[in-house]
Design an enzyme around this catalytic site. Structure first.
Site, mmCIF file in Angstrom:
data_model
loop_
_atom_site.group_PDB
_atom_site.id
_atom_site.type_symbol
_atom_site.label_atom_id
_atom_site.label_comp_id
_atom_site.label_asym_id
_atom_site.label_seq_id
_atom_site.Cartn_x
_atom_site.Cartn_y
_atom_site.Cartn_z
ATOM 1 N N ASP A 163 0.824 -1.207 0.000
ATOM 2 C CA ASP A 163 0.000 0.000 0.000
ATOM 3 C C ASP A 163 0.855 1.253 0.000
ATOM 4 O OD1 ASP A 163 -2.345 1.894 1.204
ATOM 5 O OD2 ASP A 163 -3.160 0.066 0.358
ATOM 6 N N HIS A 200 -3.471 5.773 4.218
ATOM 7 C CA HIS A 200 -4.252 4.663 3.672
ATOM 8 C C HIS A 200 -3.702 3.312 4.149
ATOM 9 C CE1 HIS A 200 -5.846 2.056 0.316
ATOM 10 N NE2 HIS A 200 -6.893 2.839 0.472
ATOM 11 N N SER A 410 -11.298 -0.777 -0.069
ATOM 12 C CA SER A 410 -9.941 -0.793 0.498
ATOM 13 C C SER A 410 -9.934 -1.303 1.925
ATOM 14 C CB SER A 410 -9.349 0.622 0.496
ATOM 15 O OG SER A 410 -8.813 0.961 -0.747
#
Length: 474
Positions: A163, A200, A410
């Protein structure tokens, strides 16, 4: 479809990849970006065939000198593919569609695709954003909340998160005490404002750690450049990620791209073949285009040769009863999990950090749903919004000081990866693919997605968020 945010993101991604000329796919419903003037082909004889065919076609029909068509990547690499330049992006016209047409006859003779666009692979809230994070008070526990259980270094399940890397103050959160990996690069801009999609990877790691306490989580910053990378580089970066610590039990991947095809990504051929021969389970996000167009690599789950090694994950809305408005769907999505308004670790534990919204919310759901989805709430005006440019409205700014609420496939993905890991711990199962089969086989949970009942997994510590129907304006 709702292309507005996709178009808003295009310039953002282009700025993150300044040396790459990008184009939007001709099929707007497919929602993909690719490199102008370049195609991908398999190394060896196929690359030579592609190069010769395109050179001949362009020389005869478009007056280009042969040197315009040439390989630009290494002669051979572990991914098994090479970049072939078929035109000069600076000339304006994108010649990739012409190259693809020139090869159709050759592909028909070979009975398989020989060439593909060089797509942009992106985090699953990037070119198809579900929403942007919303600050959550530290007094509000994470959702999913930390499960009971202790960390056992001898038997901990190894999980690799590919990621955007870890924020600098992630260790200030006890939930991430056993998480390591790459630091997030370029967290803030020159004004100290948090960049888009920073946190994220940290948020994903927090969900995993909450659902499965006995895990060794490693976060790699493979997608730290605004969450985007070219397909031709992605396979290499995936190999680098697994080579650093060996093939893990589980890979949690909340990124991908559609390509308008049903046979996968050419640039991932080598990695996917090697994955198939390992014991690793790839848990991948289905994407947030509210579409049934396959999103890769999640859609490999529907290909028979990868059915055991890939688990694709869609998102349920806040109450967990039906699909989130943004989730991709279709027979290639194997399971759904809560993915709307989850609460987890972001950044700002040491020092609160500001964030300016990039996208504006909508008056109604952009996908036609009637519940109070993240398209509409909480209300904010974003920098990239065309409506802001026409009205002169000031973009909204918030402060993060640790936790956030965020939505997207996600985040449904690490919830499922965590449930597989927790099943391995609880049942002393060392084979992650067997654990996946056992977990899905023993679950009786389901949810409504576009009128169909589909398999669903809900972490025991996850709390439903009430879903209301928004009042009609008068």
């Amino acid at each position: 479809m709702a292309p507005q945010r996709f178009h808003e993101q295009f310039d953002q991604i282009q700025r993150a990849l300044p040396d790459v000329a990008l184009a939007m796919g001709p099929q707007e419903e497919a929602h993909y970006l690719y490199e102008r003037g370049v195609v991908l082909a398999r190394d060896g004889e196929e690359a030579r065939l592609v190069e010769d065919t395109v050179r001949t076609h362009f020389t005869e029909t478009r007056g280009l000198v042969p040197d315009h068509v040439r390989r630009t990547g290494p002669a051979a690499n572990r991914t098994g593919v090479t970049r072939i330049r078929v035109g000069d992006p600076a000339q304006g016209e994108d010649v990739v569609p012409h190259a693809l047409r020139a090869l159709r006859e050759a592909e028909e003779r070979q009975s398989r695709p020989l060439v593909a666009r060089n797509h942009v692979v992106h985090v699953a809230v990037n070119a198809c954003p579900g929403d942007e994070p919303v600050p959550a008070p530290r007094s509000e526990p994470p959702n999913p909340a930390p499960a009971e259980g202790r960390y056992d270094p001898e038997s901990a399940v190894g999980v690799l998160v590919v990621d955007t890397g870890l924020v600098h103050d992630h260790a200030s959160c006890p939930l991430l005490a056993h998480t390591g990996g790459d630091a997030q690069t370029g967290e803030t801009d020159a004004g100290g404002v948090l960049r888009q999609y920073v946190g994220h990877g940290t948020f994903i790691a927090g969900i995993l750690a909450a659902v499965a306490p006995s895990t060794d989580i490693t976060v790699r910053g493979t997608l730290s450049d605004a969450g985007a990378v070219l397909e031709s580089e992605f396979g290499t970066r995936l190999f680098e990620a697994v080579d650093q610590g060996g093939w893990p039990d589980i890979i949690s991947l909340s990124a991908g791209t559609s390509n308008g095809r049903t046979d996968g990504l050419l640039g991932l051929d080598g990695f996917m073949r090697e994955l198939r021969e390992q014991r690793t389970l790839l848990v991948a996000a289905a994407g947030n285009n509210a579409s049934d167009v396959p999103f890769w690599p999640a859609a490999y789950a529907a290909l028979p040769e990868y059915a055991d090694s890939v688990l694709s994950v869609g998102a349920l809305r806040g109450d967990g009863e039906s699909a989130a408005c943004f989730t991709n769907h279709g027979p290639w999505v194997r399971v759904y999990a809560p993915g709307e308004r989850l609460t987890g670790v972001l950044t700002g534990f040491d020092t609160p950090v500001p964030y300016v919204y990039q996208h504006s919310t909508y008056d109604t759901c952009r996908y036609g749903f009637t519940y109070a989805c993240t398209c509409q709430y909480p209300r904010h005006t974003g920098v990239l919004s065309e409506a802001r440019e026409s009205t002169g409205a000031k973009p909204d700014q918030v402060m993060f000081d640790g936790l956030a609420q965020w939505s997207g496939t996600s985040f449904a993905t690490p919830a499922v990866a965590g449930l597989v890991a927790a099943h391995m711990t609880a049942h002393r199962e060392r084979d992650p693919r067997a654990a996946r089969t056992q977990l899905l086989g023993s679950s009786t949970e389901s949810a409504d997605v576009r009128g169909a009942r589909v398999p669903a997994l809900r972490p025991p510590t996850w709390r439903p968020v009430p879903v209301a129907t928004p009042a009609r304006s008068v």
